[in-house]
Design an enzyme around this catalytic site. Sequence first.
Site, short mmCIF file in Angstrom:
data_model
loop_
_atom_site.label_atom_id
_atom_site.label_comp_id
_atom_site.label_asym_id
_atom_site.label_seq_id
_atom_site.Cartn_x
_atom_site.Cartn_y
_atom_site.Cartn_z
N ASP A 292 -36.67 -18.25 91.73
CA ASP A 292 -37.77 -19.55 91.63
C ASP A 292 -38.71 -19.21 90.49
O ASP A 292 -39.52 -18.51 90.88
CB ASP A 292 -38.19 -19.86 92.81
CG ASP A 292 -38.53 -21.38 92.92
OD1 ASP A 292 -38.69 -22.03 91.97
OD2 ASP A 292 -39.64 -21.70 93.91
N ASP B 62 -35.15 -24.95 87.54
CA ASP B 62 -35.98 -23.82 87.84
C ASP B 62 -35.80 -22.80 89.02
O ASP B 62 -36.44 -21.95 89.25
CB ASP B 62 -37.48 -24.26 88.01
CG ASP B 62 -37.81 -25.04 89.00
OD1 ASP B 62 -36.95 -25.72 89.83
OD2 ASP B 62 -38.93 -25.20 89.54
N GLU B 63 -34.57 -23.29 89.66
CA GLU B 63 -34.13 -22.25 90.77
C GLU B 63 -32.86 -21.99 91.07
O GLU B 63 -31.99 -22.98 90.61
CB GLU B 63 -35.16 -22.59 92.02
CG GLU B 63 -34.73 -23.97 92.60
CD GLU B 63 -35.37 -24.33 93.91
OE1 GLU B 63 -35.18 -23.53 94.68
OE2 GLU B 63 -35.70 -25.57 94.25
#
Length: 361
Positions: free
Chosen positions: A14, A107-108
Amino acid sequence: MNDLAPLRKIIHVDMDAFFASVEQRDNPELRGKPLAVGGMHRGVVAAASYEARPFGVRSAMPSVTALRKCPDLIFVKPRFDAYREVSNQIRAIFHDYTPHVEPLSLDEAYLDVTEDLKGIGIATDIAREIRARIKAETGLTASAGVSYNKFLAKLASDQNKPDGLCVITPAKGPAFVASLPVSRFHGVGPRTAEKMARLGIVTGADLRDCSREFLAQHFGSSADYYYDLARAVCHRQVKANRERKSIGAEDTFFSDLTDEIAMIAELDRISQTVWRRIGEKGGISGRTVTLKVKYQDFRIVTRARSLDRAVSGREEFLEIGSALLRTLLPVPKGVRLLGLTLSNLGENAAPAPERELALPL
């Protein structure tokens, strides 16, 4: 039947305050200052820098609320092309270690490194190497969680943010889950957490003490899922080619809308954005159109219509969305946000159960 989850080597990566961190990386004048990515007046916070968070500024917060909490907050318009470019760099790093990468957003992502391409063998070492490469190649920091299932890996990635690493081994999993508030569990939203609290279920230990019968009585078909989570059991697999369940777009307006013509015009513009995204995905088809309306007082209403066939094109998509909107007219309050989504895109079949493995993390 064995009640334990199949043991894998799972990493959840993350990025730390991703959008805000990209902005601070690209503009040194923003470093060390409270920053929000989003619209200053009528929008919501898409991301908040770590300097803004002590003031209580969080993503998805209305911008006016964020400014009230932090008067010195700097707003920056989002640059999604820049975020996508960095996200692609990061995913390329992931694929150097495993083909089993399941992105959740820009983003993860989850990585299954049970059998990693470099033959490193230890998931913790892989996570360290990936984080170091992200820092070296993008100038950004990432936090990672390592465990034997997806549920625990995601919980672990939140433990030592920012720029942290947390490992939850099979021996520590049940005790770790027992110590957490159920509000942190994937699949337990605010309403479910409130319901659980009314039943005396506040922590994982409280949930573990509930029988399947009790959970079925109060939570229906979700009972087995909650029963397993309380015991650190999660059967969800990392799906590298996970199909999207919906494609949509929404917009927050500078001034509240009450006029039907103005709202239909906004839906027209939103439908064009959705159809462009559908085209970028190779022309996905779907059967369900959902309208989202957020009123001046932040109350949200949704309406949906499903066809027995795929929606024929953007014109029909807009026509259905407009018809759904008309069922809400005249609006009781001004409308600050409208959204349209196409769903029922199809799902992959569930994978066959795996044999349980005992592997070092």
